[in-house]
Design an enzyme around this catalytic site. Structure first.
Site, PDB file in Angstrom:
ATOM      1  N   SER A 250       0.865  -1.175   0.000  1.00  0.00           N
ATOM      2  CA  SER A 250       0.000   0.000   0.000  1.00  0.00           C
ATOM      3  C   SER A 250       0.897   1.217   0.000  1.00  0.00           C
ATOM      4  CB  SER A 250      -0.876  -0.006   1.254  1.00  0.00           C
ATOM      5  OG  SER A 250      -1.391   1.275   1.542  1.00  0.00           O
TER       6      SER A 250
ATOM      7  N   TYR B  63      -2.690  -0.122  10.508  1.00  0.00           N
ATOM      8  CA  TYR B  63      -2.536  -0.480   9.097  1.00  0.00           C
ATOM      9  C   TYR B  63      -1.144  -0.134   8.588  1.00  0.00           C
ATOM     10  CZ  TYR B  63      -3.521  -0.780   4.095  1.00  0.00           C
ATOM     11  OH  TYR B  63      -3.491  -1.112   2.761  1.00  0.00           O
TER      12      TYR B  63
END
Length: 270
Positions: free
Chosen positions: A143, A156
């Site tokens: 990501s 995250y």
């Protein structure tokens, strides 16, 4: 003919979002595609849509036995495994350190890391023998949060930084037999959900972000679709196009790394 014709590709989380786009792309490339998907409804949808072109296995990426079952079915079907793509993941909807209760932070950490990090590790473990035999590859979805703050909350972001370390270590341990790489997409149209521990299991990423908001922060000034990110995976999975890359993370961030101080992009008036 594509150099991925008849290659055996195993993708986790293939029922929606980027995972579904990868399933579509690799089938288009002529590969034999399999996926491990948590949702029974998505498994049924995949089977109905792709028929004999997909081996869709219902299972949980946090369960090693489910991985083993999927790999056994892949080997029975194809006789080999050429590429494992660890893709299934969850997001924390930018849950911050200060605003998240301590007990929720702890349970959320375990749930998110179980999916985003342990899920990759268990998949690598289950697939490694077959990939060593085929001298294949592993690709893990990262990501923009693997490079920058603000792509998620601390849970995250930490999980994606952990995944970069996992990629480097596995690339080292499995060389020269298996190439291990990663692709880090930026925000896109997907059904990415959050941890149940944070009360986010029914909340998708598009309920937290709008297409306009995502496009506005990207120097390339567009709202990416999952299919926009499949090219790097195809290149990394290809034996002909990727003989030399291992331990590499492709930052597919639509230009985030070159955002200017004064303007998002200097060519907006071109």
């Amino acid at each position: 003919m594509s150099d991925l014709h008849n290659e055996s590709i195993f993708i986790t989380g293939g029922g929606s979002g980027l995972g579904l786009a990868l399933v579509e792309r690799f089938i288009e490339e002529g590969a034999q595609v399999a996926t491990l998907e948590l949702s029974a409804a998505k498994v049924a949808s995949l089977r109905q849509r792709f028929g004999e072109h997909i081996l869709a296995v219902e299972g949980n990426v946090t369960c090693y036995a489910d991985y083993q079952r999927a790999v056994n079915q892949i080997l029975t079907r194809s006789g080999k495994l050429d590429c494992f793509i660890g893709n299934a993941g969850i997001w924390d909807h930018n849950a911050s350190l200060v605003n998240t209760p301590a007990e929720t932070l702890e349970t959320g950490f375990h749930e998110l890391f179980n999916v985003n990090v342990l899920g990759y590790l268990l998949g690598a473990k289950a697939c490694a023998p077959a990939l060593i035999a085929s001298e294949g590859s592993m690709i893990f979805t990262l990501s923009n949060a693997a490079w920058y703050p603000g792509g998620g909350g601390p849970l995250y972001t930490a999980s994606k930084h952990a995944a970069t370390g996992l990629i480097r270590q596995l690339a080292y341990e499995l060389a020269p037999k298996v190439r291990v790489n990663g692709v880090g997409p930026c925000g896109m149209a997907s059904d990415l959900r959050g941890p149940q521990a944070l009360g986010q299991s029914e909340t998708s990423i598009m309920q937290s972000l709008t297409p306009e908001k995502i496009a506005a922060i990207l120097p390339l000034q567009f709202f990416p679709q999952p299919a926009d990110f499949t090219g790097p995976y195809v290149m990394l999975a290809s034996r002909r196009n990727n003989r030399a890359l291992s331990g590499v993370m492709i930052n597919a961030d639509a230009g985030l790394a070159i955002r200017g101080i004064r303007h998002v992009a200097a060519g907006l008036d071109l």
